[in-house]
Each structure stands twice: as structure tokens, then as C-alpha cells.
Write a protein that holds these residues in place. Structure first.
Motif, PDB file in Angstrom:
ATOM      1  N   ALA A   1      23.558  55.604  78.152  1.00 34.92           N
ATOM      2  CA  ALA A   1      24.404  55.414  79.142  1.00 34.92           C
ATOM      3  C   ALA A   1      25.642  54.755  78.783  1.00 34.92           C
ATOM      4  O   ALA A   1      26.705  54.886  79.515  1.00 34.92           O
ATOM      5  CB  ALA A   1      23.835  54.819  80.657  1.00 34.92           C
ATOM      6  N   LEU A   2      25.765  54.259  77.864  1.00 34.14           N
ATOM      7  CA  LEU A   2      27.194  53.237  77.274  1.00 34.14           C
ATOM      8  C   LEU A   2      28.461  54.383  77.458  1.00 34.14           C
ATOM      9  O   LEU A   2      29.270  53.978  78.061  1.00 34.14           O
ATOM     10  CB  LEU A   2      27.110  52.926  75.987  1.00 34.14           C
ATOM     11  CG  LEU A   2      26.268  51.529  75.794  1.00 34.14           C
ATOM     12  CD1 LEU A   2      25.979  51.261  74.288  1.00 34.14           C
ATOM     13  CD2 LEU A   2      27.062  50.501  76.366  1.00 34.14           C
ATOM     14  N   SER A   3      28.247  55.525  76.529  1.00 34.06           N
ATOM     15  CA  SER A   3      29.292  56.416  76.563  1.00 34.06           C
ATOM     16  C   SER A   3      29.711  56.887  78.156  1.00 34.06           C
ATOM     17  O   SER A   3      31.000  56.853  78.385  1.00 34.06           O
ATOM     18  CB  SER A   3      29.074  57.869  75.752  1.00 34.06           C
ATOM     19  OG  SER A   3      29.930  58.731  75.886  1.00 34.06           O
ATOM     20  N   ASN A   4      28.731  57.176  78.911  1.00 31.32           N
ATOM     21  CA  ASN A   4      28.957  57.628  80.484  1.00 31.32           C
ATOM     22  C   ASN A   4      29.706  56.694  80.997  1.00 31.32           C
ATOM     23  O   ASN A   4      30.652  56.552  81.712  1.00 31.32           O
ATOM     24  CB  ASN A   4      27.827  57.938  81.036  1.00 31.32           C
ATOM     25  CG  ASN A   4      28.019  59.020  81.915  1.00 31.32           C
ATOM     26  OD1 ASN A   4      28.967  59.065  82.515  1.00 31.32           O
ATOM     27  ND2 ASN A   4      26.775  59.455  82.509  1.00 31.32           N
ATOM     28  N   HIS A   5      29.444  55.421  80.761  1.00 35.98           N
ATOM     29  CA  HIS A   5      29.543  53.902  81.818  1.00 35.98           C
ATOM     30  C   HIS A   5      31.134  53.737  81.420  1.00 35.98           C
ATOM     31  O   HIS A   5      31.888  53.439  82.018  1.00 35.98           O
ATOM     32  CB  HIS A   5      28.631  52.935  81.507  1.00 35.98           C
ATOM     33  CG  HIS A   5      28.936  51.713  82.326  1.00 35.98           C
ATOM     34  ND1 HIS A   5      29.254  51.524  83.639  1.00 35.98           N
ATOM     35  CD2 HIS A   5      29.694  50.449  81.786  1.00 35.98           C
ATOM     36  CE1 HIS A   5      29.522  50.558  84.121  1.00 35.98           C
ATOM     37  NE2 HIS A   5      29.696  49.646  82.744  1.00 35.98           N
ATOM     38  N   LEU A   6      31.364  53.650  79.901  1.00 39.42           N
ATOM     39  CA  LEU A   6      32.742  53.425  79.506  1.00 39.42           C
ATOM     40  C   LEU A   6      33.792  54.356  79.395  1.00 39.42           C
ATOM     41  O   LEU A   6      34.714  54.019  79.318  1.00 39.42           O
ATOM     42  CB  LEU A   6      32.381  52.534  78.078  1.00 39.42           C
ATOM     43  CG  LEU A   6      31.689  51.356  78.219  1.00 39.42           C
ATOM     44  CD1 LEU A   6      31.322  50.625  76.797  1.00 39.42           C
ATOM     45  CD2 LEU A   6      32.315  50.060  79.075  1.00 39.42           C
TER      46      LEU A   6
ATOM     47  N   ASP B   1      29.583  62.059  79.271  1.00 40.76           N
ATOM     48  CA  ASP B   1      27.788  61.884  79.291  1.00 40.76           C
ATOM     49  C   ASP B   1      27.174  62.288  78.047  1.00 40.76           C
ATOM     50  O   ASP B   1      27.010  63.356  77.703  1.00 40.76           O
ATOM     51  CB  ASP B   1      27.559  62.838  80.489  1.00 40.76           C
ATOM     52  CG  ASP B   1      26.034  62.750  81.004  1.00 40.76           C
ATOM     53  OD1 ASP B   1      25.263  62.132  80.367  1.00 40.76           O
ATOM     54  OD2 ASP B   1      25.563  62.877  81.777  1.00 40.76           O
TER      55      ASP B   1
ATOM     56  N   ASN C   1      33.314  57.811  80.508  1.00 36.94           N
ATOM     57  CA  ASN C   1      33.092  58.857  81.678  1.00 36.94           C
ATOM     58  C   ASN C   1      32.593  60.159  80.953  1.00 36.94           C
ATOM     59  O   ASN C   1      32.748  61.472  81.035  1.00 36.94           O
ATOM     60  CB  ASN C   1      34.094  59.304  82.491  1.00 36.94           C
ATOM     61  CG  ASN C   1      33.649  60.062  83.757  1.00 36.94           C
ATOM     62  OD1 ASN C   1      32.568  59.956  84.198  1.00 36.94           O
ATOM     63  ND2 ASN C   1      34.567  60.923  84.378  1.00 36.94           N
TER      64      ASN C   1
ATOM     65  N   THR D   1      29.917  54.973  71.502  1.00 34.58           N
ATOM     66  CA  THR D   1      30.370  53.828  71.963  1.00 34.58           C
ATOM     67  C   THR D   1      29.901  52.640  71.412  1.00 34.58           C
ATOM     68  O   THR D   1      30.306  51.670  70.880  1.00 34.58           O
ATOM     69  CB  THR D   1      30.119  53.731  73.578  1.00 34.58           C
ATOM     70  OG1 THR D   1      30.459  54.723  74.258  1.00 34.58           O
ATOM     71  CG2 THR D   1      30.689  52.464  74.104  1.00 34.58           C
TER      72      THR D   1
END
Length: 393
Positions: free
Chosen positions: A174-179, A183, A181, A192
Motif C-alpha cells: 500500500a506504500l505507492s497508494n498511500h504516498l 494503486d 495515490n 516507492t
């Protein structure tokens, strides 16, 4: 016979992977794939790619391994039927929705993606009972765990042997999604974990070097024989975003390892194969989880040296045996220098580049324009899809 499975981000890479020794390739279509930034295959590409593969008794698998939200569901049945019409051999899927839709509405073979994080026999058997013919195991498993599963199930087992390793659990991150947006589980991974981060202020003086949380790439040269012996059905190379040269080099290296061990039941020179891979690698490698939990030395916590590989300088398109002139498409700059021909049909050979002409027939001493067609004097026969590497790197 164990299967060597290679990545193919586009039609040219599919052909290269097969010509250089892959038994099967996995590709992404224009929908439902986890590599949204790859070129990916149109329907016509899939038809041509499947014909090219099947004419050579090879297979094509299509990744449909997104974790779909409600908005992503539309058009799935039509898409799966188009894969069936293109004569795709199987799909690779993680979502129960996609898996069930394929099994209920098409005759496509279904392979369960590593995104399902499968690490035990009951889960393998569960998916077999649902109708899947193959399971791609999680990448977080050691050799003993893999051997136990292959011994206690008759389902085909696929294992990753080479390429990028994800910092998330078996690729779920979920790093890419969190930092950003973007997914990762819907095709948008920004990698990321490979970024460099600063420590918090209280630690900056002690740790002045930025850190990352990524892992070294996987390289299983020395583990292949054990995987073969334990009955793994397919050995998988990661990297649909990689170059033609990377795919050719890695595929041919593992092809030779498999063939040597199948023929002689021994490997004489592991170092030779590790040196072959160095022509393509630009990141450090390790054995991943194969020998237990990775130690600090298998991680990339601090600044490291990654170099851009520019040794692949040309792709052979044609050869005139009378004039000994090869038509070459340039990939990187090369000069009047020592060059090596890397081929799927003969051993690598070295020659000195002494004569070269541009498309207008003018003699040149430097090929510098990308994708330019030049004539190069090569004193021995070469073939379409042979690759030329500069020896200076």
C-alpha cells in the motif's frame, strides 16, 4: 520437462523471449493487468503473439491479476472471451471474481497469481478444487516449504526465480497508494520502496545517508537444480518492463542451466552463469527467501550504486553472406571498436568493427541515433534477432 516462463512487455519482447529459450511467456493485455505502464498487448498483438508461440510449441499466458474495485468490473466477460478467441493458453489471476468469471464463462486455463500469497497445501488444494490448474506460490517462501508443497499436491506449482522483489507481503503493498495515490494492486505501482528517505531530525546527524526499504533483486542461479528435483512445474522470471537485451540475457542463461542439469544432472560452473547475468543486471541481487528470512545483506537500506546499462548497442535485422554486411538497428552509441554478437542460435562471438555505413550508404565511424538502421561489416554469419554488445562495458 520443467517450464521456463519469461516476461514480455510487448510483441518484440515476446518473440525475443521465445527465441532465446523460454517455454512460455506471460504478457499483459490492455485491461485487468498489474503493469499498467507497460506497453501491453492489443487484441491483434495477442493473436500474432499466440501464433508465433504456438508455431514453436510454446505458450502464452495473460495477466489479469488486478484486485478490481466495483468500477473495474465492467467488460470482464467480454475481455476474457477475447483472450479465449486469441487462443491464449491461460490467464494469471488473483481476484476470486476474475477467477470464477473465467472458469464459468470460458474454457481458459486459470493460474492463481502470487498476489494470493499462497504458502500452504490446503490453499493450493482449495484453488485446485475451484478449477485452477496451477498455483504461483508466494515469493516469501524457503526451499523446504516449497518442497513440502510440491510433494503433497498434484497441482502444478510455479515459482519466481529471477527479478524484482516486492517489499510488500508477496507483492501486496500500500506504500505507492498511500504516498502517490497510485494503486499497486490496480496496476499503478510507483516502486516507492526504492525511493530514498531522510531520517527524522533527531537521527539525521547519526544517519546522514538516506535509506530505502527495498530488497535486492532475486537471482536463483544456484537454486535451480533443487527446484527441478522437487518437481516445480514452472520457473518464472519477473520483468515485463525490462529491455529486450535483459530478457534475452536472463532467459538464455536460465535455459542453459536447465538444459545442462537435465542432460548431465550436474552444473559444472555456476560462476559462468552468474557472469552471463551481469551483462543484463543493473541492481544488486540475492537469493531472496530461498534460504530463510533475508538478512541485512539482502536488503537495500542505504545509498547504492546502480548503473545504467548501455552495453546493448544493436539488434541484427538481416545479414548478406556475400558482402558480410549486417543490417543493424542501433540501441546505444557504438564506435569502431570491439563488439560481441550474442545469439540464440550460436555461441557468442567477438569481432572488431572496422567498416560501417549509414542508411544513405555513407561510411561512418560512429552510430549514435536511436533506432537508426546501419550496415556493419561482420566477418561471420549472424541472424535476425542476434544482439550486439559493446565489450568496453
Amino acid at each position: 520437462m520443467i517450464e521456463l516462463l519469461a516476461p514480455a512487455g510487448d510483441l518484440d519482447k515476446l518473440k525475443i523471449a521465445i527465441l532465446y529459450g523460454a517455454d512460455a511467456v506471460f504478457v499483459g493485455g490492455k485491461q485487468f493487468s498489474l503493469r499498467a505502464n507497460a506497453s501491453n498487448f492489443t487484441y491483434d498483438d495477442l493473436v500474432e503473439g499466440c501464433k508465433f508461440a504456438h508455431d514453436r510449441q510454446k505458450k502464452v499466458y495473460v495477466t489479469t491479476n488486478v484486485i478490481p474495485h466495483e468500477a473495474d468490473k465492467e467488460g470482464l466477460i467480454e475481455y476474457l472471451k477475447s483472450l479465449e478467441a486469441a487462443k491464449v493458453d491461460a490467464i494469471i489471476a488473483a481476484s476470486p471474481f476474475i477467477i470464477e468469471t473465467a472458469l464459468n464463462n470460458t474454457s481458459l486455463e486459470v493460474h492463481i497469481s502470487t498476489q494470493q500469497s499462497i504458502m500452504n497445501v490446503p490453499t493450493v488444494n482449495y484453488w485446485k478444487e475451484k478449477g485452477a490448474s496451477r498455483v504461483v506460490l508466494a515469493r516469501d517462501m524457503d526451499l523446504e516449504e516449497i518442497a513440502y508443497i510440491t510433494k503433497h499436491t498434484d497441482t502444478e506449482i510455479e515459482v519466481f526465480i529471477h527479478g524484482g522483489m516486492c517489499a510488500g507481503y508477496s507483492g501486496r503493498c500500500a506504500l505507492s497508494n498511500h504516498l502517490t495515490n497510485r494503486d499497486a494492486n490496480r496496476g499503478g505501482c510507483a516502486h516507492t520502496c526504492r525511493w530514498f528517505f531522510d531520517y527524522q531530525k533527531s537521527l539525521q546527524k547519526e544517519h546522514e545517508v538516506p535509506f530505502s526499504m527495498g530488497s535486492k533483486d532475486l537471482s536463483a542461479v544456484r537454486e535451480i537444480t533443487r527446484l527441478i528435483d522437487m518437481g516445480v512445474a514452472s520457473l518464472k522470471i519477473e520483468g515485463r518492463m525490462k529491455s529486450l537485451h535483459y530478457i534475452a540475457t536472463v532467459v538464455q542463461t536460465y535455459r542453459r542451466i536447465i538444459d545442462e542439469y537435465t542432460k548431465t544432472k550436474t552444473i559444472q560452473n555456476y560462476e559462468m552463469y552468474e557472469d552471463m547475468l551481469k551483462h543484463a543486471e543493473n541492481r544488486e541481487t540475492s537469493h531472496g527467501f530461498f534460504h530463510g528470512l533475508p538478512e541485512v545483506s539482502e536488503q537495500l537500506f542505504e545509498k547504492r550504486s546502480e548503473r545504467v546499462m548501455q552495453n546493448f548497442v544493436g539488434l541484427v535485422l538481416d545479414y548478406n553472406e556475400e558482402t558480410k554486411m549486417a543490417t543493424v538497428e542501433t540501441k546505444n552509441v557504438f564506435l569502431m571498436e570491439e563488439l560481441e554478437v550474442f545469439s540464440p542460435v550460436h555461441e557468442s562471438k567477438v569481432f572488431n568493427n572496422t567498416k560501417m555505413f549509414n542508411k544513405d550508404g555513407e561510411e561512418i565511424t560512429r552510430a549514435a541515433r536511436a533506432r537508426e538502421h546501419v550496415l556493419v561489416h561482420i566477418p561471420f554469419k549472424v541472424h535476425p534477432f542476434d544482439m550486439i554488445r559493446a565489450k568496453r562495458f
